[in-house]
Write a protein that holds these residues in place. Structure first.
Motif, PDB file in Angstrom:
ATOM      1  N   ARG A 125       0.957  -1.326   0.182  1.00  7.70           N
ATOM      2  CA  ARG A 125      -0.080  -0.235   0.108  1.00  7.70           C
ATOM      3  C   ARG A 125       0.857   1.118  -0.095  1.00  7.70           C
ATOM      4  O   ARG A 125       0.511   2.335   0.564  1.00  7.70           O
ATOM      5  CB  ARG A 125      -0.958   0.041   1.369  1.00  7.70           C
TER       6      ARG A 125
ATOM      7  N   GLY B 195      -7.052  -2.940  -7.050  1.00  4.86           N
ATOM      8  CA  GLY B 195      -7.287  -2.602  -5.802  1.00  4.86           C
ATOM      9  C   GLY B 195      -8.603  -3.311  -5.150  1.00  4.86           C
ATOM     10  O   GLY B 195      -8.799  -2.657  -3.987  1.00  4.86           O
TER      11      GLY B 195
ATOM     12  N   ARG C 107      -8.131   4.372   3.084  1.00  2.00           N
ATOM     13  CA  ARG C 107      -6.661   4.154   3.756  1.00  2.00           C
ATOM     14  C   ARG C 107      -6.161   5.758   3.899  1.00  2.00           C
ATOM     15  O   ARG C 107      -6.376   6.468   3.041  1.00  2.00           O
ATOM     16  CB  ARG C 107      -5.705   3.620   2.953  1.00  2.00           C
TER      17      ARG C 107
END
Length: 790
Positions: A44, A118, A368
């Motif tokens: 990530r 993703g 995120r």
């Protein structure tokens, strides 16, 4: 002779560079005399593969084109940790280091997380749309219990499309033609939308005749992807994407290996080979004639030819977005996504007809927030939501048994996760991650099983030669005369044939809720500026689920704890790369999905928990840039696997159970004990070798490439039968490409599977006929390829 050829081919080839040899400009540093650096996002964040303290293989978009990879089933050619096969209909089964599923239906989950752009894809059928105009593929080995979405206990495959390039007009086209009338065309165009925006449209079309005599194992697919990206402000970027895929043609195929013939007088169970060569297919005249020699003990007569109206008409849709906002504290990334699958296919891979009608819809949202150097810490904080609904209508027609399944499965999953990296000095980093997952599943469905049972016994075996066999229908109500439907638990005579039609029903209406904390602890140490030592301990969790089989209506979650230690090195001014990794995986309650006999004596498909197992081994990967134009390398994986606890039960029948494992009989139950056997699809040795040589000719160049893969023997079927054991084998490929120095266009030729080895990739039992079938790898293929960039 074939083995001698394969070894000679391997000896004549240069050592293999790892999958990252040919990298596209989007994810590789400018070319130098050294080995190129590859940027990945597996953790990530952007980092080079050599600086990522994880077990990862990377395959570039260019390599995928060179190797002819157009589907997930082709990935095993170039990633030694992967074994992937087609297993009927649109079903793709994935194994990483011996961990995976034989079959994944609408009410069971895969062991390997497949992430496209993703986004976690809950159904393996959705992988079809992914393999064109790609930036790279990342194969993560071992549990991904903190940063990734659901059910990544065995690993994750990240498929990353090429993104729009802001303010640029560009594109490419690639076409190939080969034997089996194989035609492939893919391309993309990137159109600027001002200086800060771009539109990218990509597409692919594949047409290929079947590898088998009956036309099965063909390829008929087309796919389209549209992306638009805009840099709305210097700190805010938005990308939206949509894709569509249709998979048509006939679908996967298989071959009869042989049958078990039991003599009730001598009590000898003898296996007899079918005598049919690999590639005959189930629907060829020779196979249909062979089928009619097989005795169906339940019906008391020989089998009839298979209905040959098999087809695929699967449509898949998706839409997703990526919103990135950079702030002084860190970067916020938001990923909303929607996917929908409409499956309609008939297949005969297990030697009976599966008729699948299924609609899958999933919504997901991930957010995120990542920051760097807050004090000594880097951090990632995230939240994840997943909502899936599956509606299925299945028919499994086995002539003496028809199983009609209707169901709806709903899953809602929530997760919170974080990862913290403490930078202890300039060379040492400590890493901790944690994830809380809450899964809620609801299932409502029913399996109605109709069985033709002969009640006339002659010379010790059933004898009803005139009884009709069941045709494949969409519902039981469509069964023609003389079949008369009875209520569940009852039977009705089938005319004057001496047989009855029994109706057994298994309703399931229940739910499962499970919360689990998984974690990761690791450390990284820079031994030198170009050597990284890393170690980690990570846990994984895959939630339980359901089956429409009596006695197996639900199954428990599985758990894994994985230990990894590795060393990544570059030497001699980046001309030599040597990476070494050791791993130990400890599984508990490992889920194994398979066909088998349920407690009512009916053949079904269900999942069992296999007690405990251990997978351990090491992997060594080397590259050597001998000259600016010569790249050599090798990758070796050693894998030692064993089930320490693995038992399952089957009802006692007239003949012994078909298994390669020892068993005991207690009353009406056979207890089969497979403890001590290795994991499935787990060759002890896998070796990839490759060499690539560029030959300059004025302003032009030739690129010669050769590679080979060795796999030692391994079991491919649930029952551990010797007939399901793939032999040790080599598979080699070669290509030549001619292009200008700029590589703006190229033409070339290729040959794949030079040895023409067709190796069993999946072994399947058809209990009603006591026969077994196998799915086999592709034969030798060859052709020409051309590409152009602008």
């Amino acid at each position: 002779m074939r083995r001698a050829l394969s070894i000679g081919t391997a000896m004549g080839m240069a050592l293999s560079a790892h999958q990252v040899f040919a990298q596209s400009a989007d994810n590789a540093m400018p070319q130098t005399d050294g080995i190129e650096e590859i940027v990945v996002t597996a953790q990530r964040k952007e980092e080079t593969a050599q600086r990522a303290g994880i077990a990862i293989d990377v395959i570039s978009g260019n390599t995928l084109l060179e190797k002819g990879v157009t589907s997930a089933s082709d990935l095993g050619k170039i990633a030694p940790s992967l074994t992937i096969a087609r297993n009927g209909g649109a079903n793709t089964v994935l194994f990483v280091r011996g961990v995976g599923n034989f079959t994944v239906n609408g009410y069971s989950d895969p062991a390997i997380a497949f992430n496209y752009d993703g986004v976690y894809l809950g159904r393996p059928t959705s992988t079809t749309s992914a393999f064109f105009d790609l930036q790279r593929i990342e194969v993560l080995k071992g549990p991904q219990g903190t940063l990734y979405g659901r059910n990544a206990t065995g690993g994750a495959i990240n498929v990353i499309p090429a993104r729009p390039v802001l303010g640029e007009f560009s594109g490419f086209v690639n076409a190939s033609y080969g034997n089996y009338d194989a035609k492939s065309l893919q391309g993309a165009i990137n159109v600027p939308m001002g200086e800060n925006g771009a539109l990218r449209v990509s597409g692919a079309i594949t047409r290929r005749d079947g590898f088998n005599d009956d036309g099965t194992s063909d390829d008929r697919s087309e796919a389209l992807r549209v992306q638009m990206m805009s840099e709305l402000t210097p700190n805010l970027t938005v990308r939206v994407a949509a894709d569509y895929t249709r998979s048509g043609g006939i679908g996967a195929g298989s071959d009869y290996i042989g049958s078990f013939q039991y003599n009730p007088v001598t009590r000898v169970d003898r296996f007899v080979l079918s005598g049919l060569p690999v590639g005959t297919g189930l629907f060829s005249p020779r196979s249909q004639a062979y089928r009619q020699t097989l005795f169906n003990g339940a019906a008391g007569r020989t089998a009839a030819p298979l209905d040959d109206d098999i087809y695929q008409n699967n449509r898949l849709y998706g839409a997703n977005a990526e919103i990135t906002w950079k702030t002084d504290l860190g970067t916020l990334t938001v990923l909303p996504a929607w996917r929908y699958s409409d499956l309609d296919n008939k297949f005969g891979v297990p030697a009976f007809i599966g008729y699948i009608q299924e609609k899958d819809e999933q919504f997901s949202l991930e957010a995120r927030f990542a920051g760097e150097r807050v004090g000594i810490f880097d951090y990632i904080l995230g939240a994840y939501y997943y909502d899936e609904s599956v509606k299925g209508n299945y028919t499994f027609g086995q002539q003496s048994l028809n199983a009609y399944q209707t169901f709806q499965s709903d899953t809602k999953s929530y997760a919170l996760f974080s990862r913290l990296t403490a930078n202890i000095g300039d060379r040492l980093r400590a890493i901790g991650g944690i994830r809380y997952t809450h899964d809620k599943k609801d299932f409502a469905g029913q399996a109605d099983v109709f069985i033709v049972r002969c009640n006339v016994v002659v010379a010790g075996r059933p004898n009803c030669p005139t009884v009709p066999l069941l045709p494949v229908t969409d519902s039981a109500e469509q069964l023609p005369a003389p079949f008369v439907l009875a209520p569940a638990g009852q039977a009705r005579p089938i005319g004057a044939t001496g047989a009855v039609l029994i109706h057994a029903a298994t309703p399931v209406d229940t739910g499962l809720t499970k919360s689990k904390i998984t974690w990761r602890a690791g450390a990284e140490f820079d031994v030198t500026p170009t050597s990284l030592l890393y170690a980690s301990v990570e846990t994984g969790f895959r939630s339980g689920g359901f089956s429409l089989a009596q006695g197996y209506e639900t199954f428990a979650p599985e758990y894994i704890t994985a230990y990894t230690v590795g060393l990544k090195n570059r030497f001699f001014n980046n001309r030599v790369q040597l990476n070494i990794e050791g791993f130990l995986w400890k599984y508990r309650d490992q889920q194994i999905n398979h066909t088998g006999i349920d407690t009512a004596g009916n053949q079904g498909q269900f999942t069992e928990n296999a007690g405990k197992s251990t997978n351990k081994g090491f992997e060594v990967e080397a590259q050597f840039k001998a000259t600016r134009t010569t790249l050599l390398g090798a990758q070796v994986q050693y894998l030692d696997t064993e089930y320490s606890e693995f038992t399952y039960q089957e009802p006692v029948g007239a003949a012994p159970p078909i298994t390669g494992c020892p068993y005991t009989v207690t009353g009406s139950t056979n207890t089969i004990n497979c403890a001590g056997f290795p994991a499935y699809q787990a060759p002890r040795w896998t070796i990839n070798l490759k060499g690539e040589q560029t030959i300059p000719v004025g302003d032009y160049k030739f690129v010669l490439s050769a590679d080979t893969q060795y796999k030692s023997s391994n079991y491919t079927g649930f029952q551990f039968l010797p007939q399901f054991k793939a032999p040790s084998n080599w598979v080699s490929n070669a290509s030549v490409t001619f292009s200008p120095e700029s590589s703006r266009w190229s033409i070339g030729a290729f040959v794949r599977n030079i040895e023409n080895n067709r190796i069993i990739t999946a072994g399947q039992l058809y209990a009603s006929l006591r026969s077994i079938t196998g799915v086999y790898s592709a034969p030798r293929t060859y052709g020409v390829q051309a590409s152009a960039k602008f």
